[in-house]
Scaffold this active site. Structure first.
Site, PDB file in Angstrom:
ATOM      1  N   HIS A   1       9.066 -19.596  27.034  1.00  0.00           N
ATOM      2  CA  HIS A   1       8.456 -20.494  26.902  1.00  0.00           C
ATOM      3  C   HIS A   1       6.941 -21.257  27.274  1.00  0.00           C
ATOM      4  O   HIS A   1       7.146 -22.866  26.485  1.00  0.00           O
ATOM      5  CB  HIS A   1       9.625 -21.754  27.148  1.00  0.00           C
TER       6      HIS A   1
ATOM      7  N   GLU B   1      -5.430 -19.144  43.447  1.00  0.00           N
ATOM      8  CA  GLU B   1      -5.345 -20.686  44.115  1.00  0.00           C
ATOM      9  C   GLU B   1      -4.675 -21.045  44.813  1.00  0.00           C
ATOM     10  O   GLU B   1      -3.395 -20.516  45.230  1.00  0.00           O
ATOM     11  CB  GLU B   1      -4.832 -21.551  42.560  1.00  0.00           C
TER      12      GLU B   1
ATOM     13  N   ASP C   1     -10.837 -23.075  48.210  1.00  0.00           N
ATOM     14  CA  ASP C   1     -10.399 -23.458  49.772  1.00  0.00           C
ATOM     15  C   ASP C   1     -10.292 -23.420  50.453  1.00  0.00           C
ATOM     16  O   ASP C   1     -10.767 -21.293  51.111  1.00  0.00           O
ATOM     17  CB  ASP C   1      -8.642 -23.096  48.640  1.00  0.00           C
TER      18      ASP C   1
ATOM     19  N   ASP D   1      14.226 -16.065  27.855  1.00  0.00           N
ATOM     20  CA  ASP D   1      13.304 -16.499  28.133  1.00  0.00           C
ATOM     21  C   ASP D   1      12.829 -16.090  29.369  1.00  0.00           C
ATOM     22  O   ASP D   1      12.515 -16.511  30.300  1.00  0.00           O
ATOM     23  CB  ASP D   1      13.741 -18.207  28.759  1.00  0.00           C
TER      24      ASP D   1
ATOM     25  N   SER E   1       7.255 -24.187  35.467  1.00  0.00           N
ATOM     26  CA  SER E   1       8.349 -22.933  34.800  1.00  0.00           C
ATOM     27  C   SER E   1       7.314 -21.748  34.350  1.00  0.00           C
ATOM     28  O   SER E   1       6.487 -21.225  34.854  1.00  0.00           O
ATOM     29  CB  SER E   1       8.512 -24.179  33.341  1.00  0.00           C
TER      30      SER E   1
END
Length: 379
Positions: free
Chosen positions: A169, A189, A197, A231, A326
């Site tokens: 999805h 990241e 960072d 999914d 997600s």
């Protein structure tokens, strides 16, 4: 109603019936209580942009847990110290770094010994903020909106130089209509507010921003299915990711790998916190595997018939994957010390609702599809 995906976390918010004496990082005597019961630290955490020294101080203030809820040694956070001279962490050499052409190892997941290696070793897991170099396989998926702006709405994990594992999805369906086209993947990241960072005087390499060559949702996925069956998906990068101290692949599970109710698993991401805002800093959470039969019965009442290829985890108030996580991983740390991605964040009922676990696609159930897709698309 179901909230289209899901999940994450940080923590939560309960009052504790007991407290303990502790010392803050500055040496003051205080009480060990919930972060959300400590106004000074909560106010500091809600600052935007969130300074890196606040993240470091909060992490050093953690003093235990009640269940899965972290506690902090409550006290005011000092003013920002003089900026230390950043120390650049040396990168880890890797073969074929930056090679944009095809390679034999593009078609297979990374092998044991070079995947799932978390350089932080045996630290205590289950808190909120990650370390700068923790979970170096985490990926952010970026989408180009109709305005041309890039927005990062899903997560995933790097499984070799060329492929990121995520949810179907996050590749197809409603996200393309409501958000935009998947165009980029960001690796390495930590804090989305800063270009470089740093933590405790140590600075990471700049994140790697790599265009997407193609996305491959599992062909059985249909976003009209309430149960989100199949999914899971793969994203092929347009060039090979460089393995460094801050960018590494995670392992896929062996064919025999299975989780039992109560087993401890971990999630990580930049999803919504209890305050309703996305965290700029990568977060983590420890969860238990939820009994599958009980999970099936719960979701059946909502019209979703879960299948064997789905895993349930969580089910404790305010500990769940929330929108923005997600496609991110459900992870297990093996006794040998390496990490495996055993699930993919799919959906849930609400976010952190007590008694309702999140639902994840089982990676081992789709391993043959993953391997076949990598082989057929890597030429």
């Amino acid at each position: 109603m179901f909230r289209r995906t899901v999940f994450f976390v940080l923590t939560l918010v309960c009052s504790f019936a007991r407290s303990e004496d502790c010392r803050t990082p500055t040496g003051q005597t205080s009480q060990c209580i919930s972060l959300y019961d400590c106004p000074d630290m909560l106010a500091a955490f809600e600052r935007r942009p969130l300074p890196s020294f606040v993240v470091t101080y909060l992490r050093r203030s953690q003093c235990g847990f009640d269940g899965y809820v972290p506690r902090v040694c409550c006290g005011p956070i000092p003013e920002e110290p003089d900026t230390p001279v950043p120390v650049q962490r040396p990168t880890t050499p890797a073969s074929n770094e930056g090679d944009e052409g095809p390679s034999d190892d593009d078609a297979v997941p990374s092998r044991r010994g070079e995947c799932g290696v978390d350089t932080n070793g045996d630290r205590i897991y289950g808190g909120q903020f990650t370390e700068l170099d923790e979970f170096p396989w985490m990926a952010l998926l970026g989408y180009r909106k109709p305005t041309g702006r890039i927005t990062y709405q899903c997560g995933g994990v790097l499984i070799n130089h060329r492929y990121v594992l995520t949810a179907a999805h996050c590749i197809t369906g409603a996200i393309t209509r409501e958000v935009g086209t998947l165009v980029t993947v960001r690796l390495g990241e930590y804090d989305t507010q800063s270009e470089v960072d740093c933590s405790a005087g140590v600075c990471a390499d700049p994140p790697q921003e790599i265009p997407v060559q193609a996305g491959y949702p599992n062909p059985g996925y249909n976003d009209r299915n309430v149960n989100k069956r199949d999914d899971i998906g793969l994203v092929r990068l347009s060039r090979r990711a460089r393995y460094t101290y801050y960018v590494k692949p995670i392992c896929l599970p062996d064919a025999s790998a299975r989780q039992s109710p109560g087993d401890e698993v971990f999630v990580a991401g930049w999803g919504k916190t209890l305050t309703g805002t996305n965290s700029p800093v990568k977060l983590k959470l420890q969860l238990p595997i939820f009994d599958k039969n009980e999970c099936v019965n719960k979701y059946k009442d909502l019209g979703a018939n879960l299948v064997d290829k789905q895993i349930c985890a969580g089910g404790t108030f305010s500990k769940d994957a929330c929108r923005g996580d997600s496609g991110g991983p459900l992870m297990v740390r093996k006794p040998e010390g390496y990490w495996e991605s055993v699930g993919v964040v799919s959906f849930g009922y609400g976010c952190g609702r007590d008694g309702w676990p999140g639902v994840y696609s089982s990676v081992v159930s789709y391993k043959d599809w993953i391997l076949n897709t990598m082989r057929s698309t890597s030429s």
